[in-house]
Design a protein around this motif. Sequence first.
Motif, PDB file in Angstrom:
ATOM      1  N   ARG A 309      38.877 -22.989  13.394  1.00 49.14           N
ATOM      2  CA  ARG A 309      38.061 -21.915  12.832  1.00 49.14           C
ATOM      3  C   ARG A 309      38.830 -20.607  12.699  1.00 49.14           C
ATOM      4  NH1 ARG A 309      32.302 -22.479  13.264  1.00 49.14           N
ATOM      5  NH2 ARG A 309      31.712 -24.548  14.001  1.00 49.14           N
ATOM      6  N   LYS A 310      39.797 -20.378  13.574  1.00 46.09           N
ATOM      7  CA  LYS A 310      40.547 -19.132  13.523  1.00 46.09           C
ATOM      8  C   LYS A 310      41.528 -19.102  12.362  1.00 46.09           C
ATOM      9  CE  LYS A 310      40.299 -18.178  18.481  1.00 46.09           C
ATOM     10  NZ  LYS A 310      41.070 -17.919  19.734  1.00 46.09           N
ATOM     11  N   LYS A 311      42.084 -20.233  12.022  1.00 43.23           N
ATOM     12  CA  LYS A 311      43.081 -20.287  10.949  1.00 43.23           C
ATOM     13  C   LYS A 311      42.464 -20.655   9.605  1.00 43.23           C
ATOM     14  CE  LYS A 311      47.056 -21.267  13.919  1.00 43.23           C
ATOM     15  NZ  LYS A 311      48.212 -22.152  14.180  1.00 43.23           N
ATOM     16  N   GLY A 312      41.612 -21.631   9.584  1.00 46.02           N
ATOM     17  CA  GLY A 312      40.936 -22.006   8.348  1.00 46.02           C
ATOM     18  C   GLY A 312      41.771 -22.848   7.405  1.00 46.02           C
ATOM     19  N   VAL A 313      42.997 -22.425   7.138  1.00 46.43           N
ATOM     20  CA  VAL A 313      43.872 -23.163   6.238  1.00 46.43           C
ATOM     21  C   VAL A 313      45.297 -23.153   6.775  1.00 46.43           C
ATOM     22  CG1 VAL A 313      42.489 -22.556   4.207  1.00 46.43           C
ATOM     23  CG2 VAL A 313      44.485 -21.176   4.796  1.00 46.43           C
ATOM     24  N   ARG A 314      46.088 -24.057   6.240  1.00 44.10           N
ATOM     25  CA  ARG A 314      47.531 -24.052   6.484  1.00 44.10           C
ATOM     26  C   ARG A 314      48.215 -24.030   5.123  1.00 44.10           C
ATOM     27  NH1 ARG A 314      47.893 -28.554   8.525  1.00 44.10           N
ATOM     28  NH2 ARG A 314      49.040 -29.824   7.025  1.00 44.10           N
ATOM     29  N   THR A 397      48.312 -17.622   9.808  1.00 37.71           N
ATOM     30  CA  THR A 397      46.914 -17.196   9.916  1.00 37.71           C
ATOM     31  C   THR A 397      46.427 -16.686   8.563  1.00 37.71           C
ATOM     32  OG1 THR A 397      47.630 -14.979  10.636  1.00 37.71           O
ATOM     33  CG2 THR A 397      47.063 -16.587  12.350  1.00 37.71           C
ATOM     34  N   LEU A 398      45.156 -16.927   8.272  1.00 39.21           N
ATOM     35  CA  LEU A 398      44.489 -16.417   7.083  1.00 39.21           C
ATOM     36  C   LEU A 398      43.579 -15.287   7.514  1.00 39.21           C
ATOM     37  CD1 LEU A 398      44.015 -16.927   3.973  1.00 39.21           C
ATOM     38  CD2 LEU A 398      41.980 -18.189   4.672  1.00 39.21           C
ATOM     39  N   GLU A 399      43.833 -14.076   6.991  1.00 42.14           N
ATOM     40  CA  GLU A 399      43.094 -12.901   7.420  1.00 42.14           C
ATOM     41  C   GLU A 399      42.382 -12.246   6.247  1.00 42.14           C
ATOM     42  OE1 GLU A 399      45.944 -10.296   9.173  1.00 42.14           O
ATOM     43  OE2 GLU A 399      46.913 -11.894  10.314  1.00 42.14           O
TER      44      GLU A 399
END
Length: 441
Positions: A309-314, A397-399
């Motif tokens: 949930r914190k990253k969402g994507v790679r 990370t996706l921010e």
Amino acid sequence: MAEPYASPGWSGLAIDLLIHVVQLLELPEALAFRAVCPLWRSASTAAAGVPRTCQTPWLVSLVTDPLPREKQSRRACDPSVSFKFLNVLDEKTYQVSLPQGRGKAVALCGASHGWLVLANELSNLVLYDPFAMTTIPLPPITGFSKCIQGVYGDDGGGNLEGYRYLFYRGGDATYDVVAPGMTFYDKLVLSGSPSAAAGAIALVVHTAGKQLSFARVGGAGSSSAWRLLASMIERATRDSFADVIHHRGSRFYALTMKGVLVSFNFSRRNKPKRETIIARDDKDVITRYLVSAPWGHLLQIRVILVTDRKKGVRVEIDRLDLKGRRMVGLSPTKALRGHTVFLGQNSPGVLSADKFPELRPDCIYFTTPWLKNKIAYGKPYNRWRSGVKVYDLKKQTLEHSFQCTDESYGRASNPQEVWFTPSQLPYKTFTASLPSLYDSH
């Protein structure tokens, strides 16, 4: 005998008067105003709100609210047709209007070589250079003759009433003239500036990513209709085009959701040569992008959904090995060589963080993507929403960066934001029109 009266030049105006003038201008004129001379640059600084540079991409979105009343006295522009330009360096927004008589804009469909790509009130594509206030019409939507058919009234006047999609089996439904402009086009890219003597090639992804068509724009050989280049409209085909890009000379590259990479060589004027470079990549992705790097490589950027949930994507980045006909994986920390990439419906912007220290190096700024892969929907860890997201390749990370539109997102219409990089400031156009603008106030 008294000497004849000599009127002062524009450079001799009092600074408080210049400040008043610049406050009446929209973004393109205000930027050109700043570039005229040191005195005018001082006035624009004192007026506040005028950005110092336009070399970095702007985030452009359609505006539904009209300009404030004090702006509506300007005769050159239509306040009901405007865009919001957001400067990524200071996160300030500016409004820019279409010139009067140029029609309405219902959707943004791309940005390439200093031109915004708009769908107008008849769902036809139009190129618009907001920094020179010029427009170039592209072939009409009925030029996609294998996809769209115009529906005309039987009142004898032949008025266009709507469109019919030809690729729907047994579907005779007629859609109003605005609807296709919101859904039919995915992305359009140019091979160069259409204002050049030789013109340019426009390549458009349309029909929910299932088809590619092209037209020649500007120059002596402009097209009157779109020519179909590739199609995956058959029911047995579960693939679709994810991205297209112009890369080196006369070549375009198209990348599908399943990783098929195809090149189109336009060196032959009447018959582009198609070649499949990579047959397939079975990695399951949310979407894919192509990037033409300043150092000459063609890069693939894969966005993969993860359950964290914190990253969402790679994000994974590959380099095209044309000789070996394969993609070579690159280290996330070294793939962009300290550059920053701006991705979306635009032709990608790639800037060196050394030249623009305000930008984050080795990061990708994403606008809302077309989500063609259904796995991205309904997932609690899906973080693709409207607005700009920044992916840090080192932190993986996706921010959230800054908000452009509301947080809702679906497939009903185009993402309504693009990255736009102006080609140049309209210095001559602006200085020629300034006296009449000033006199009107």
